[in-house]
Design a protein around this motif. Structure first.
Motif, PDB file in Angstrom:
ATOM      1  N   ASP A   1      10.307  32.526 -26.873  1.00 45.78           N
ATOM      2  CA  ASP A   1      11.458  31.746 -26.426  1.00 45.78           C
ATOM      3  C   ASP A   1      12.413  32.609 -25.622  1.00 45.78           C
ATOM      4  OD1 ASP A   1      11.596  30.906 -29.867  1.00 45.78           O
ATOM      5  OD2 ASP A   1      10.576  29.747 -28.314  1.00 45.78           O
TER       6      ASP A   1
ATOM      7  N   TYR B   1      16.563  32.430 -25.220  1.00 47.05           N
ATOM      8  CA  TYR B   1      17.840  31.859 -25.618  1.00 47.05           C
ATOM      9  C   TYR B   1      18.922  32.442 -24.722  1.00 47.05           C
ATOM     10  CZ  TYR B   1      16.254  29.923 -30.137  1.00 47.05           C
ATOM     11  OH  TYR B   1      15.649  29.188 -31.122  1.00 47.05           O
TER      12      TYR B   1
ATOM     13  N   LEU C   1      18.794  27.498 -27.208  1.00 48.69           N
ATOM     14  CA  LEU C   1      17.431  27.651 -26.720  1.00 48.69           C
ATOM     15  C   LEU C   1      17.355  27.164 -25.278  1.00 48.69           C
ATOM     16  CD1 LEU C   1      14.417  28.266 -27.247  1.00 48.69           C
ATOM     17  CD2 LEU C   1      14.202  25.926 -28.080  1.00 48.69           C
TER      18      LEU C   1
ATOM     19  N   ARG D   1      10.859  27.554 -24.031  1.00 43.60           N
ATOM     20  CA  ARG D   1       9.846  27.992 -24.997  1.00 43.60           C
ATOM     21  C   ARG D   1       8.470  27.851 -24.376  1.00 43.60           C
ATOM     22  NH1 ARG D   1      10.641  25.770 -30.664  1.00 43.60           N
ATOM     23  NH2 ARG D   1      11.734  27.769 -30.840  1.00 43.60           N
TER      24      ARG D   1
ATOM     25  N   GLU E   1      15.497  23.341 -22.091  1.00 41.21           N
ATOM     26  CA  GLU E   1      16.783  22.695 -22.316  1.00 41.21           C
ATOM     27  C   GLU E   1      17.084  21.833 -21.086  1.00 41.21           C
ATOM     28  OE1 GLU E   1      20.956  21.990 -22.211  1.00 41.21           O
ATOM     29  OE2 GLU E   1      20.071  23.519 -20.922  1.00 41.21           O
TER      30      GLU E   1
ATOM     31  N   HIS F   1      13.000  35.939 -27.836  1.00 43.47           N
ATOM     32  CA  HIS F   1      12.901  35.666 -29.275  1.00 43.47           C
ATOM     33  C   HIS F   1      11.482  35.247 -29.639  1.00 43.47           C
ATOM     34  CE1 HIS F   1      12.955  32.620 -32.589  1.00 43.47           C
ATOM     35  NE2 HIS F   1      13.689  33.557 -33.177  1.00 43.47           N
TER      36      HIS F   1
END
Length: 115
Positions: free
Chosen positions: A35, A37, A47, A50, A60, A96
């Protein structure tokens, strides 16, 4: 253990582009979803994008059509191509992943978009 190191941030004018990279090492494998962020001053971390082990992606809403997440064939680097940047994209961007129910974060890279 997993180590994540981001790079590629910087200062860009609105409408410009940047590509962020996240180099992963340690017990990372192609089975990990990865991910990106971001956290702007005074706001919660959110977020942005991904990518799963199978290559499926989601974004997003505010970055759809402008940002693209990808990963290389060796599965040890994840990228975030950011086009048509806006001042509201200014934030620290973090890589992440989750491994064995533990969260791993990179140190973050600053992206600043000037109007």
């Amino acid at each position: 253990q997993v180590q994540l190191v981001e790079s590629g941030g910087g200062l860009v004018q609105a409408g410009g582009s940047l590509r962020l990279s996240c180099a992963a090492s340690g017990s990372i494998s192609s089975l990990n979803a990865m991910d990106w962020y971001r956290q702007a001053p005074g706001k919660q971390r959110e977020l942005v994008a991904r990518i799963t082990s199978g290559g499926s992606t989601n974004y997003e809403d505010s970055v759809k059509g402008r940002f693209t997440i990808s990963r290389d064939n060796a599965w040890n680097t994840v990228y975030l191509q950011m086009n048509s940047l806006k001042p509201e994209d200014t934030a620290v961007y973090y890589c992440h992943t989750i491994l064995y129910f533990m969260n791993y974060w990179g140190q973050g890279t600053q992206v600043t978009v000037s109007s």
